[in-house]
Enzyme design. Structure first.
Site, short mmCIF file in Angstrom:
data_model
loop_
_atom_site.label_atom_id
_atom_site.label_comp_id
_atom_site.label_asym_id
_atom_site.label_seq_id
_atom_site.Cartn_x
_atom_site.Cartn_y
_atom_site.Cartn_z
N LYS A 1 0.89 -3.14 9.20
CA LYS A 1 1.89 -2.09 9.32
C LYS A 1 3.15 -2.70 9.91
O LYS A 1 3.16 -3.18 11.04
CB LYS A 1 1.35 -0.98 10.23
N ASP B 1 -2.73 14.57 15.31
CA ASP B 1 -2.37 14.57 13.89
C ASP B 1 -3.59 14.30 13.02
O ASP B 1 -3.53 13.52 12.07
CB ASP B 1 -1.27 13.56 13.60
N ILE C 1 0.83 -1.21 0.00
CA ILE C 1 0.00 0.00 0.00
C ILE C 1 0.86 1.26 0.00
O ILE C 1 0.77 2.09 -0.90
CB ILE C 1 -0.96 0.03 1.22
N SER C 2 1.69 1.43 1.02
CA SER C 2 2.45 2.67 1.14
C SER C 2 3.61 2.48 2.10
O SER C 2 3.75 1.44 2.75
CB SER C 2 1.55 3.81 1.65
N THR D 1 8.61 6.72 7.13
CA THR D 1 9.75 6.52 8.01
C THR D 1 9.51 5.41 9.03
O THR D 1 10.44 4.85 9.57
CB THR D 1 10.09 7.82 8.76
N TYR D 2 8.25 5.10 9.29
CA TYR D 2 7.90 4.06 10.26
C TYR D 2 8.14 2.67 9.71
O TYR D 2 8.35 1.71 10.43
CB TYR D 2 6.42 4.19 10.64
N GLY D 3 8.07 2.50 8.38
CA GLY D 3 8.15 1.20 7.75
C GLY D 3 7.24 1.10 6.55
O GLY D 3 7.18 2.03 5.74
N ARG D 4 6.51 0.00 6.44
CA ARG D 4 5.68 -0.23 5.26
C ARG D 4 4.30 -0.74 5.67
O ARG D 4 4.14 -1.33 6.74
CB ARG D 4 6.34 -1.27 4.34
N VAL D 5 3.33 -0.54 4.77
CA VAL D 5 1.97 -1.04 5.01
C VAL D 5 1.56 -1.93 3.84
O VAL D 5 1.75 -1.55 2.68
CB VAL D 5 0.96 0.11 5.19
#
Length: 426
Positions: free
Chosen positions: A69, A171, A45-46, A49-53
């Site tokens: 996630k 946020d 998906i996307s 900076t946190y990682g990937r989904v």
């Protein structure tokens, strides 16, 4: 009168119990479970900076679609340093494991595999950024007023639940407001959320930069060290305005922190707000004189010619132009935002955080009380169809994806946003 499709909020600010909670309390860490044993990875998906989904479907009789996630360990060059998880990742896992509400994204489980953390969420097909973008293509056409009303009510309903449980989101923006295929609103991405009940230190000391710049409340722009749930309500006001106008109401440019990590005064963003809301002063915001950046605001006002800075609010004219240009009726009637919509917007965008409307008060506003029942399906009555999320299948190896660590730099995390939507936002 509120529709019977909303059993969660009652008129005294409580929440009706549900016979079947969406999950048992304390959903959390699962050990000795491999992601691919439980889930089939459909595609990517996307990333951030946190990682990937990734999008996934359940295996072995576990039905449903999921968004997984994946947090990556911290890296220094080519060497992976297993130094633990970032504060934002820990907060998100802790909060999502406890929260359970129809208008907050649902966490299914947390899996630890090979020193990587996977958060498994329910899958949502849309988000508000995608919906807004769809209504600008190929030419602008308004989001139906009934849909806006349902979206806003569900958003506030979820926000009341968070605030009642001492959680600040910090946020809120269209990309983080998720929408299921059945039209249910889910508040997502709690990576910057935190508890605000009796904090040991000021909220500012923990996170000096919160809320994406276009949705950042004036007290944050003015350097407030202590802030309240009112920062989330300002963001809701910005989202409300964007749903009506199909563009951000305060689209400023963010000044970046210097090498010493000093938070700069966001001069350009403050001017975007002043252009519409007028210059804040003691009469409409008594506490402004105590704000750390008050001298910067005075300097900003003096640097502009008197006739080039608005001293009074232009929100009324902005709103009327918005309704006219968007094809809404300028008169207050069923199916249009009308005067009630303007009153709610103006109370959400109140400069003074102490008098800004709360989530509970907003849910009882005439904008929702008048105009008939509100559907829990925001798509009800809408004949069009929104495109599904873009899923890529050439990068769906959840085990080998390589990205930076979990630590955030600023506020980049649009975790369930499509690549196309990200490019549009930039």
């Amino acid at each position: 009168m509120l529709g019977r499709n909303f059993p969660y909020f009652n008129s005294v600010g409580g929440f009706y119990s549900r016979e079947n909670s969406r999950r048992q309390p304390g959903t959390g860490y699962t050990s000795k479970v491999r992601v691919r044993d439980k889930y089939h990875i459909v595609g990517f998906i996307s990333s951030g900076t946190y990682g990937r989904v990734y999008k996934a479907v359940g295996r072995n009789g576990q039905g449903g679609e999921f968004a997984i996630k994946k947090f990556k360990p911290d890296k220094e060059g080519d060497i992976i340093q297993y130094t633990g998880l970032s504060q934002s990742a820990i907060r998100e896992m802790a909060l999502c494991s406890e929260l359970d509400h129809a208008n907050v994204v649902q966490l299914a489980e947390i899996i630890l595999e090979d020193k990587c953390i996977f958060m498994v969420f329910e899958y949502t097909e849309h988000d508000l950024l995608q919906i807004i973008h769809h209504h600008t293509q190929p030419q602008r056409h308004p989001i139906p007023a009934a849909m806006v009303r349902s979206i806003l009510f569900q958003l506030l309903n979820g926000l009341l639940y968070l605030h009642t449980n001492w959680v600040l989101h910090r946020d809120l923006k269209p990309a983080n407001i998720l929408v299921t295929s059945s039209g249910a609103i889910r508040i997502g991405d709690l990576g910057l959320a935190r508890l605000f009940y009796k904090p040991l230190n000021s909220l500012f000391s923990g996170d000096k930069v919160v809320v994406t710049i276009w949705y950042r409340a004036p007290e944050l722009l003015m350097g407030s060290r202590h802030y309240t749930p009112a920062v989330d309500l300002w963001a809701v006001g910005c989202i409300f305005a964007e749903l009506l106008s199909l563009r951000p109401i305060f689209k400023g440019e963010e000044a970046k922190m210097d090498s010493k990590k000093t938070v700069p005064f966001q001069r350009n963003q403050m001017m975007k707000i002043i252009d519409i809301m007028g210059l804040p002063h003691r009469d409409n915001w008594p506490g402004i004189v105590h704000m750390p950046e008050y001298s910067q605001l005075q300097s900003l006002a003096m640097s502009r010619a008197p006739n080039h800075i608005s001293r009074t609010s232009n929100l009324g004219s902005w709103y009327q132009n918005c309704l006219k240009n968007g094809g809404y009726s300028v008169n207050s009637s069923v199916g249009t935002p009308g005067d009630d919509g303007f009153d709610l917007l103006s109370r959400l965008l109140d400069y003074d955080p102490t008098s800004r409307i709360t989530a509970k008060e907003a849910l009882e506003h005439p904008y929702f009380k008048n105009g008939g029942p509100i559907s829990a399906n925001c798509f009800e009555g809408f004949e069009g169809k929104y495109p599904h999320r873009r899923i890529t299948h050439d990068d769906n190896d959840i085990r080998s994806g390589s990205l930076p660590g979990t630590k955030r730099s600023g506020l980049p995390d649009d975790s369930l946003m499509s690549r196309a939507a990200k490019r549009m936002k930039e």
